[in-house]
Design a protein around this motif. Structure first.
Motif, PDB file in Angstrom:
ATOM      1  N   ALA A  52      48.780  41.590  64.515  1.00  0.00           N
ATOM      2  CA  ALA A  52      48.852  42.588  65.594  1.00  0.00           C
ATOM      3  C   ALA A  52      48.446  41.960  66.925  1.00  0.00           C
ATOM      4  CB  ALA A  52      47.966  43.788  65.266  1.00  0.00           C
ATOM      5  N   ALA A  53      47.413  41.116  66.906  1.00  0.00           N
ATOM      6  CA  ALA A  53      46.974  40.442  68.140  1.00  0.00           C
ATOM      7  C   ALA A  53      48.083  39.545  68.684  1.00  0.00           C
ATOM      8  CB  ALA A  53      45.707  39.627  67.870  1.00  0.00           C
ATOM      9  N   LYS A  54      48.746  38.794  67.811  1.00  0.00           N
ATOM     10  CA  LYS A  54      49.854  37.925  68.241  1.00  0.00           C
ATOM     11  C   LYS A  54      51.007  38.746  68.797  1.00  0.00           C
ATOM     12  CE  LYS A  54      48.991  34.243  64.912  1.00  0.00           C
ATOM     13  NZ  LYS A  54      49.451  33.629  63.666  1.00  0.00           N
ATOM     14  N   GLN A  55      51.328  39.860  68.142  1.00  0.00           N
ATOM     15  CA  GLN A  55      52.402  40.730  68.618  1.00  0.00           C
ATOM     16  C   GLN A  55      52.062  41.321  69.985  1.00  0.00           C
ATOM     17  OE1 GLN A  55      52.991  43.614  65.509  1.00  0.00           O
ATOM     18  NE2 GLN A  55      53.988  42.145  64.141  1.00  0.00           N
ATOM     19  N   PHE A  56      50.803  41.697  70.177  1.00  0.00           N
ATOM     20  CA  PHE A  56      50.347  42.232  71.458  1.00  0.00           C
ATOM     21  C   PHE A  56      50.579  41.200  72.558  1.00  0.00           C
ATOM     22  CE2 PHE A  56      47.057  42.830  74.698  1.00  0.00           C
ATOM     23  CZ  PHE A  56      47.179  44.178  74.986  1.00  0.00           C
ATOM     24  N   VAL A  57      50.136  39.975  72.324  1.00  0.00           N
ATOM     25  CA  VAL A  57      50.283  38.905  73.318  1.00  0.00           C
ATOM     26  C   VAL A  57      51.761  38.618  73.578  1.00  0.00           C
ATOM     27  CG1 VAL A  57      49.882  36.438  73.746  1.00  0.00           C
ATOM     28  CG2 VAL A  57      48.019  37.891  72.881  1.00  0.00           C
ATOM     29  N   SER A  58      52.557  38.594  72.549  1.00  0.00           N
ATOM     30  CA  SER A  58      53.989  38.338  72.686  1.00  0.00           C
ATOM     31  C   SER A  58      54.674  39.439  73.512  1.00  0.00           C
ATOM     32  CB  SER A  58      54.624  38.239  71.299  1.00  0.00           C
ATOM     33  OG  SER A  58      55.976  37.916  71.404  1.00  0.00           O
ATOM     34  N   LEU A  59      54.294  40.682  73.258  1.00  0.00           N
ATOM     35  CA  LEU A  59      54.867  41.802  74.003  1.00  0.00           C
ATOM     36  C   LEU A  59      54.539  41.680  75.492  1.00  0.00           C
ATOM     37  CD1 LEU A  59      56.466  44.374  73.166  1.00  0.00           C
ATOM     38  CD2 LEU A  59      54.295  45.583  73.216  1.00  0.00           C
ATOM     39  N   ILE A  60      53.296  41.335  75.799  1.00  0.00           N
ATOM     40  CA  ILE A  60      52.891  41.153  77.202  1.00  0.00           C
ATOM     41  C   ILE A  60      53.674  39.995  77.817  1.00  0.00           C
ATOM     42  CG2 ILE A  60      50.969  40.597  78.760  1.00  0.00           C
ATOM     43  CD1 ILE A  60      50.768  43.356  77.292  1.00  0.00           C
ATOM     44  N   ASP A  61      53.782  38.905  77.084  1.00  0.00           N
ATOM     45  CA  ASP A  61      54.461  37.704  77.572  1.00  0.00           C
ATOM     46  C   ASP A  61      55.933  37.969  77.879  1.00  0.00           C
ATOM     47  OD1 ASP A  61      54.433  34.928  78.239  1.00  0.00           O
ATOM     48  OD2 ASP A  61      55.330  34.458  76.282  1.00  0.00           O
ATOM     49  N   GLN A  62      56.561  38.856  77.135  1.00  0.00           N
ATOM     50  CA  GLN A  62      57.992  39.125  77.292  1.00  0.00           C
ATOM     51  C   GLN A  62      58.310  40.219  78.318  1.00  0.00           C
ATOM     52  OE1 GLN A  62      59.355  40.058  73.336  1.00  0.00           O
ATOM     53  NE2 GLN A  62      58.633  38.103  72.521  1.00  0.00           N
ATOM     54  N   GLY A  63      57.308  41.011  78.690  1.00  0.00           N
ATOM     55  CA  GLY A  63      57.564  42.135  79.595  1.00  0.00           C
ATOM     56  C   GLY A  63      57.826  41.688  81.022  1.00  0.00           C
ATOM     57  N   ASP A  64      58.735  42.380  81.704  1.00  0.00           N
ATOM     58  CA  ASP A  64      58.974  42.105  83.130  1.00  0.00           C
ATOM     59  C   ASP A  64      57.791  42.584  83.965  1.00  0.00           C
ATOM     60  OD1 ASP A  64      61.444  41.016  82.618  1.00  0.00           O
ATOM     61  OD2 ASP A  64      62.573  42.799  83.215  1.00  0.00           O
ATOM     62  N   GLU A  65      57.292  43.753  83.625  1.00  0.00           N
ATOM     63  CA  GLU A  65      56.146  44.343  84.308  1.00  0.00           C
ATOM     64  C   GLU A  65      55.249  44.986  83.255  1.00  0.00           C
ATOM     65  OE1 GLU A  65      57.811  45.858  88.556  1.00  0.00           O
ATOM     66  OE2 GLU A  65      58.479  47.005  86.807  1.00  0.00           O
TER      67      GLU A  65
END
Length: 186
Positions: free
Chosen positions: A25-38
């Motif tokens: 879940a922590a990795k997915q959280f970081v990945s989601l932030i990394d991929q977001g435009d804003e």
């Protein structure tokens, strides 16, 4: 009890909650932030203070980040990410924010105690912090000597700082490279 005795107990509580966070879940959280435009950040009360600190650190990294409800926050769009901090996952205004983000095609990340909450059911990523809170039906698997939801609020803040460190590593950044964006009109 004296200060040191309280500090020892609080640090043990924090170690328990932070090391119990699911690594995937922590990795997915970081990945989601990394991929977001804003990145849009929302929380109420003390959780709101914690998530504002996260928005600031993202800004220091050069990521377009905003705090929901601030006057200069733009609209969320399809490749946006809404990060919500809510122990209960049921705060009405935050439920509304999550619903609006999903309606706009954005993704939602939730940091919570309650993985069965209304917001959790809408979220793309749920990070569970197992801490007690009087506002959550689910109480986590640890008892705390701290008042109210303090352990959750501290844990979510430290988790988001850890997420920033994971992002820094992923993007090959250091505190020195980030400091150039530190406020200079203080």
């Amino acid at each position: 009890m004296n200060n040191k005795e309280y500090a020892d107990i609080v640090l043990k509580e924090l170690t328990h909650t932070l090391t119990a966070i699911d690594q995937e879940a922590a990795k997915q959280f970081v990945s989601l932030i990394d991929q977001g435009d804003e990145i849009f950040c929302a929380g109420a009360g003390r959780s709101g203070f914690q998530v504002k600190g996260f928005a600031m650190r993202l800004m220091h990294m050069g990521i377009h980040s905003y705090v929901v409800g601030e006057t200069c926050t733009p609209n969320i769009a399809e490749n946006g990410v809404l990060v919500i901090c809510s122990g209960s996952g049921e705060t009405k205004s935050l439920v509304n924010h999550a619903a609006k983000a999903k309606e706009m095609g954005a993704r939602v990340a939730l940091i919570t105690i309650n993985t069965e909450s209304t917001i959790a059911k809408m979220a793309d990523v749920v990070v569970e912090i197992s801490a007690p809170s009087p506002k959550s039906a689910k109480q986590g698997d640890i008892k705390s000597i701290q008042p109210m939801g303090s352990l959750f609020e501290q844990s979510e803040g430290i988790f988001m700082d850890i997420a920033v460190m994971m992002l820094m590593e992923k993007r090959n950044m250091t505190s020195d490279t980030m400091f150039g964006r530190h406020a200079n009109m203080e």
